[in-house]
Design a protein around this motif. Sequence first.
Motif, PDB file in Angstrom:
ATOM      1  N   GLU A 155       0.805  -1.221   0.000  1.00 10.77           N
ATOM      2  CA  GLU A 155       0.000   0.000   0.000  1.00 10.77           C
ATOM      3  C   GLU A 155       0.839   1.272   0.000  1.00 10.77           C
ATOM      4  OE1 GLU A 155      -2.619  -0.263   3.316  1.00 10.77           O
ATOM      5  OE2 GLU A 155      -3.711  -2.017   2.539  1.00 10.77           O
ATOM      6  N   ASP A 156       2.154   1.143   0.096  1.00  2.53           N
ATOM      7  CA  ASP A 156       3.031   2.311   0.113  1.00  2.53           C
ATOM      8  C   ASP A 156       3.386   2.698  -1.319  1.00  2.53           C
ATOM      9  OD1 ASP A 156       5.072   4.197   0.400  1.00  2.53           O
ATOM     10  OD2 ASP A 156       5.816   3.264   2.236  1.00  2.53           O
ATOM     11  N   PRO A 157       2.966   3.895  -1.782  1.00  3.98           N
ATOM     12  CA  PRO A 157       3.231   4.291  -3.174  1.00  3.98           C
ATOM     13  C   PRO A 157       4.703   4.523  -3.481  1.00  3.98           C
ATOM     14  CG  PRO A 157       2.319   6.133  -1.947  1.00  3.98           C
ATOM     15  CD  PRO A 157       2.216   4.929  -1.049  1.00  3.98           C
ATOM     16  N   ARG A 158       5.570   4.532  -2.473  1.00  2.00           N
ATOM     17  CA  ARG A 158       6.997   4.714  -2.713  1.00  2.00           C
ATOM     18  C   ARG A 158       7.700   3.404  -3.057  1.00  2.00           C
ATOM     19  NH1 ARG A 158       8.011   7.542   2.982  1.00  2.00           N
ATOM     20  NH2 ARG A 158       6.902   5.604   3.467  1.00  2.00           N
ATOM     21  N   PHE A 162       3.988  -1.282  -5.292  1.00  5.36           N
ATOM     22  CA  PHE A 162       2.732  -0.607  -4.964  1.00  5.36           C
ATOM     23  C   PHE A 162       1.570  -1.168  -5.799  1.00  5.36           C
ATOM     24  CE2 PHE A 162       0.017   3.308  -5.730  1.00  5.36           C
ATOM     25  CZ  PHE A 162      -0.635   3.233  -4.500  1.00  5.36           C
ATOM     26  N   LEU A 163       0.522  -1.591  -5.102  1.00  5.29           N
ATOM     27  CA  LEU A 163      -0.699  -2.130  -5.716  1.00  5.29           C
ATOM     28  C   LEU A 163      -0.463  -3.394  -6.536  1.00  5.29           C
ATOM     29  CD1 LEU A 163      -2.640   1.078  -6.842  1.00  5.29           C
ATOM     30  CD2 LEU A 163      -2.829  -0.195  -4.696  1.00  5.29           C
ATOM     31  N   GLN A 179       1.086   2.126 -13.061  1.00  6.07           N
ATOM     32  CA  GLN A 179       1.638   1.980 -11.711  1.00  6.07           C
ATOM     33  C   GLN A 179       2.997   2.633 -11.555  1.00  6.07           C
ATOM     34  OE1 GLN A 179       4.368   0.019 -10.727  1.00  6.07           O
ATOM     35  NE2 GLN A 179       3.995  -0.438  -8.578  1.00  6.07           N
ATOM     36  N   LEU A 182       2.815   6.376 -10.913  1.00  2.83           N
ATOM     37  CA  LEU A 182       2.325   6.705  -9.571  1.00  2.83           C
ATOM     38  C   LEU A 182       3.458   6.576  -8.557  1.00  2.83           C
ATOM     39  CD1 LEU A 182      -1.082   4.775  -9.652  1.00  2.83           C
ATOM     40  CD2 LEU A 182      -0.730   7.242  -9.904  1.00  2.83           C
ATOM     41  N   VAL A 183       4.258   5.523  -8.707  1.00  2.00           N
ATOM     42  CA  VAL A 183       5.402   5.323  -7.810  1.00  2.00           C
ATOM     43  C   VAL A 183       6.430   6.433  -8.000  1.00  2.00           C
ATOM     44  CG1 VAL A 183       7.349   3.803  -7.276  1.00  2.00           C
ATOM     45  CG2 VAL A 183       5.083   2.828  -7.705  1.00  2.00           C
ATOM     46  N   ALA A 186       5.247   9.649  -6.335  1.00  2.00           N
ATOM     47  CA  ALA A 186       5.346   9.583  -4.873  1.00  2.00           C
ATOM     48  C   ALA A 186       6.785   9.746  -4.408  1.00  2.00           C
ATOM     49  CB  ALA A 186       4.778   8.252  -4.379  1.00  2.00           C
TER      50      ALA A 186
END
Length: 217
Positions: A155-158, A162-163, A179, A182-183, A186
């Motif tokens: 759940e951490d976008p860093r 992630f996901l 994805q 998004l990473v 972040a």
Amino acid sequence: TIPFIKHGIKLPFQNEKITKVGGYIKATERAYNSYLNMQRVDAFIKLSQVMQMNGKSFENNPEDFKNAAKFVNEVTGRGDLGPIESWQGFLSATMFSPRFIASRVRLLTNPVNLVWWKNTPKEVKGLYFKDMAKLLAGVTSVLGLFALAGYDIEEDPRSSDFLKPRKGDTRIDFLGGMQQYLVLAARLIEGKTKYSDGTVAKQDRGYTALRFLQSKL
């Protein structure tokens, strides 16, 4: 094979003009491209019909139809390169699918793009937000099913996971190329990254951007 790749020489099994199966390779490539083009045309026709029902035509509102076509290209992975369109040949030779990269970035940044809000017809905006809502609902549902099946969900976008549902060494990325961006966002915002061992550490933003660029070369 590295010396051949370095000098831009195709190996026999890569060249459809040399091998006996070359004709089949070319045929499947054309079939794949034709299918995608048909999907794009069909989507544009349906969107055009909605715009025509609202009293628009290409004659009285050409820019709206051009923006509708641009949107169809973006959602099917063929984005507009904008001011660097003339660099297409160079970018294709040095990076993996620059038009696909452009399409993912545009789809994710449209809500904060003032030019997009100004130039995009209301029919396209409505379809965009409808599709993004479907995507969000679909992702939430699929992640829930994977969690019930015993997969771990980062759940951490860093984190690069992630996901992505995880089980052992297996990672599943079903976000259609979104994805990674998004990473990246972040990590650039916070100046930190989360490593595979679970630790979080500061990371220079320039280095983060360089690493991402390297992954696309």
